[in-house]
Design a protein around this motif. Structure first.
Motif, short mmCIF file in Angstrom:
data_model
loop_
_atom_site.label_atom_id
_atom_site.label_comp_id
_atom_site.label_asym_id
_atom_site.label_seq_id
_atom_site.Cartn_x
_atom_site.Cartn_y
_atom_site.Cartn_z
N ALA A 188 -31.31 40.41 -12.31
CA ALA A 188 -30.44 41.51 -12.73
C ALA A 188 -31.21 42.54 -13.55
O ALA A 188 -31.08 43.75 -13.34
CB ALA A 188 -29.26 40.97 -13.53
N ARG A 189 -32.03 42.05 -14.50
CA ARG A 189 -32.83 42.96 -15.33
C ARG A 189 -33.71 43.85 -14.46
O ARG A 189 -33.78 45.07 -14.65
CB ARG A 189 -33.70 42.14 -16.28
CG ARG A 189 -34.67 42.95 -17.13
CD ARG A 189 -35.79 42.07 -17.64
NE ARG A 189 -36.53 41.46 -16.52
CZ ARG A 189 -37.33 40.41 -16.65
NH1 ARG A 189 -37.48 39.82 -17.82
NH2 ARG A 189 -37.98 39.94 -15.58
N ASP A 190 -34.39 43.26 -13.47
CA ASP A 190 -35.29 44.03 -12.62
C ASP A 190 -34.54 45.04 -11.76
O ASP A 190 -35.12 46.05 -11.34
CB ASP A 190 -36.10 43.08 -11.73
CG ASP A 190 -37.03 42.18 -12.52
OD1 ASP A 190 -37.30 42.51 -13.70
OD2 ASP A 190 -37.49 41.15 -11.98
N ALA A 191 -33.25 44.77 -11.51
CA ALA A 191 -32.44 45.69 -10.70
C ALA A 191 -31.68 46.71 -11.56
O ALA A 191 -30.95 47.54 -11.02
CB ALA A 191 -31.45 44.89 -9.86
N GLY A 192 -31.86 46.63 -12.89
CA GLY A 192 -31.16 47.55 -13.77
C GLY A 192 -29.70 47.22 -13.97
O GLY A 192 -28.90 48.10 -14.32
N LYS A 228 -23.19 53.89 -22.04
CA LYS A 228 -23.91 53.20 -23.10
C LYS A 228 -25.11 52.43 -22.54
O LYS A 228 -25.01 51.82 -21.47
CB LYS A 228 -22.98 52.23 -23.84
CG LYS A 228 -21.93 52.93 -24.69
CD LYS A 228 -21.13 51.92 -25.49
CE LYS A 228 -20.14 52.61 -26.41
NZ LYS A 228 -20.82 53.42 -27.43
N ASP A 229 -26.23 52.46 -23.27
CA ASP A 229 -27.38 51.67 -22.87
C ASP A 229 -27.23 50.25 -23.44
O ASP A 229 -26.21 49.92 -24.07
CB ASP A 229 -28.69 52.32 -23.33
CG ASP A 229 -28.78 52.50 -24.84
OD1 ASP A 229 -28.13 51.73 -25.59
OD2 ASP A 229 -29.51 53.40 -25.28
N ILE A 230 -28.24 49.40 -23.21
CA ILE A 230 -28.14 48.00 -23.60
C ILE A 230 -27.93 47.85 -25.11
O ILE A 230 -27.07 47.08 -25.56
CB ILE A 230 -29.39 47.22 -23.15
CG1 ILE A 230 -29.38 47.08 -21.62
CG2 ILE A 230 -29.41 45.83 -23.78
CD1 ILE A 230 -30.57 46.34 -21.07
N GLU A 231 -28.70 48.58 -25.91
CA GLU A 231 -28.56 48.46 -27.35
C GLU A 231 -27.18 48.93 -27.82
O GLU A 231 -26.56 48.30 -28.69
CB GLU A 231 -29.64 49.27 -28.06
CG GLU A 231 -31.04 48.69 -27.88
CD GLU A 231 -32.08 49.45 -28.67
OE1 GLU A 231 -31.71 50.44 -29.35
OE2 GLU A 231 -33.26 49.08 -28.61
N GLN A 232 -26.69 50.00 -27.24
CA GLN A 232 -25.36 50.50 -27.61
C GLN A 232 -24.28 49.53 -27.17
O GLN A 232 -23.28 49.33 -27.87
CB GLN A 232 -25.14 51.88 -27.00
CG GLN A 232 -26.03 52.97 -27.58
CD GLN A 232 -25.96 54.25 -26.79
OE1 GLN A 232 -25.79 54.25 -25.55
NE2 GLN A 232 -26.10 55.39 -27.47
N LEU A 233 -24.47 48.92 -26.00
CA LEU A 233 -23.50 47.93 -25.54
C LEU A 233 -23.45 46.72 -26.47
O LEU A 233 -22.37 46.20 -26.77
CB LEU A 233 -23.84 47.48 -24.12
CG LEU A 233 -23.23 48.29 -22.97
CD1 LEU A 233 -23.80 47.82 -21.64
CD2 LEU A 233 -21.72 48.20 -22.96
#
Length: 334
Positions: free
Chosen positions: A270-274, A322-327
């Protein structure tokens, strides 16, 4: 402390969506085989005592079983409720709803309605006109809660069996018991007594009037899938989710959101696929704590939100770019 209802007669909009509270069976002792049959007008007519508490105005949003509710219905319902709340003449809103997904709809509304007015979601475990039907009293108590001044500012509330729950922590914890709606380890907010709500606790996470999420900014909700982890789980469901266009995957992990080797590989995929990857727990209650390995795989932890509510928050966060940190901050705050 017990609080008297306002002496001026309140106006409550009752939004019907269907569910068991609007259903009837051919046999009064059959609590499982029944269909949605009653309109919101019929529900109001069946509980005339509720009209003694407030001026009631019925609105039929949909009339279906709650397991049929999808993202488009969620958005449409939220807009209908928001419009009702924006009317200066509306003092509160009651939403009749099926119990299967009541907690998801309540939490969604808890995050997107910008209001301090009472919003109360209510359902039933037994169909209308069955033996020991609970719908009429639940509905009466929901109206009583919506017309109590101390219900203001507490976000979306859920009323069942005389208890008042907050939308964030309420869960359906039994398939068919009359007390299926419960408040997990965080308990109840209050009770309905003497035709009014009496509160003992208040929600502290962000919601409604303090929420950053706006229903008017949402045209659609992104696809977010939930996967159930288990021993010997493979990566194929993660791969299928990514290929199907999911923007996030919520995993109901084991214990503290622990991932099987197969789901850890799925997290990397999932990470590699965004695609956002979120660890929740299948345990039913408790807080999923962050792990050192989360940063490596770009994993978000769901905190105390169960998978079905983590999905709701993830959809809204992604829809608001939202990006990952905001999420992660959102999961820590809501």
């Amino acid at each position: 402390m017990f609080e008297e209802r306002s002496k001026s007669r309140p106006r409550v909009v009752v939004v019907g969506t269907g569910g068991t509270i609007a259903s009837s069976a051919t046999v009064s002792t059959d609590f499982h085989n029944y269909d949605v049959s009653d309109s919101i007008e019929q529900i109001l007519a069946a509980v005339p005592e509720a009209a003694e508490l407030a001026d009631l105005c019925g609105v039929q949003a949909v009339n279906i079983s709650s397991h049929r509710i999808d993202n488009s219905i969620l958005l449409s319902l939220a807009r209908r409720v928001s419009e009702a709340l924006d009317d200066p003449g509306t003092d509160g809103v009651v939403i009749t709803h099926g119990t299967d997904t009541l907690e998801e709809t309540a939490y969604f509304l808890h995050l997107v309605l910008r209001t301090t007015k009472p919003v109360v979601v209510v359902g039933a475990m037994r169909p209308a006109r069955s033996l020991s039907s609970d719908g009429a009293l639940n509905f009466f108590n929901a109206v009583a809660t919506a017309t109590t001044q101390s219900s203001r500012g507490k976000g979306v509330l859920v009323v069942a069996n005389g208890h008042i729950y907050g939308a964030r922590d309420v869960m359906k914890r039994d398939t068919s018991s009359i007390d299926a709606i419960q408040g997990s380890k965080f308990g109840i907010l209050g009770e309905v007594r003497e035709h009014a709500a009496q509160f003992f606790h208040s929600p502290v996470q962000r919601h409604t009037a303090s929420s950053e999420f706006e229903i008017n900014r949402l045209q659609e909700l992104p696809q977010v899938d939930i996967l159930f982890d288990h021993q010997a789980a493979g990566t194929h469901l993660c791969r299928a989710s990514v290929e199907a266009g999911s923007k996030a995957i919520v995993v109901a992990g084991m214990g503290n959101g622990s991932l099987s080797p197969g789901l850890r590989k799925g997290a990397a995929l999932a990470r590699d696929a965004g695609v956002i990857f979120i660890r929740a727990s299948r345990s039913g209650q408790g807080i999923v704590a962050p792990l050192h390995s989360d940063a490596e795989l770009g994993i978000i932890t769901a905190g105390s939100l169960p998978p079905q509510k983590a999905r709701i928050l993830a959809m809204l966060g992604i829809a608001h770019a939202k990006d990952i940190e905001q999420l992660q901050r959102a999961f820590d705050s809501y």
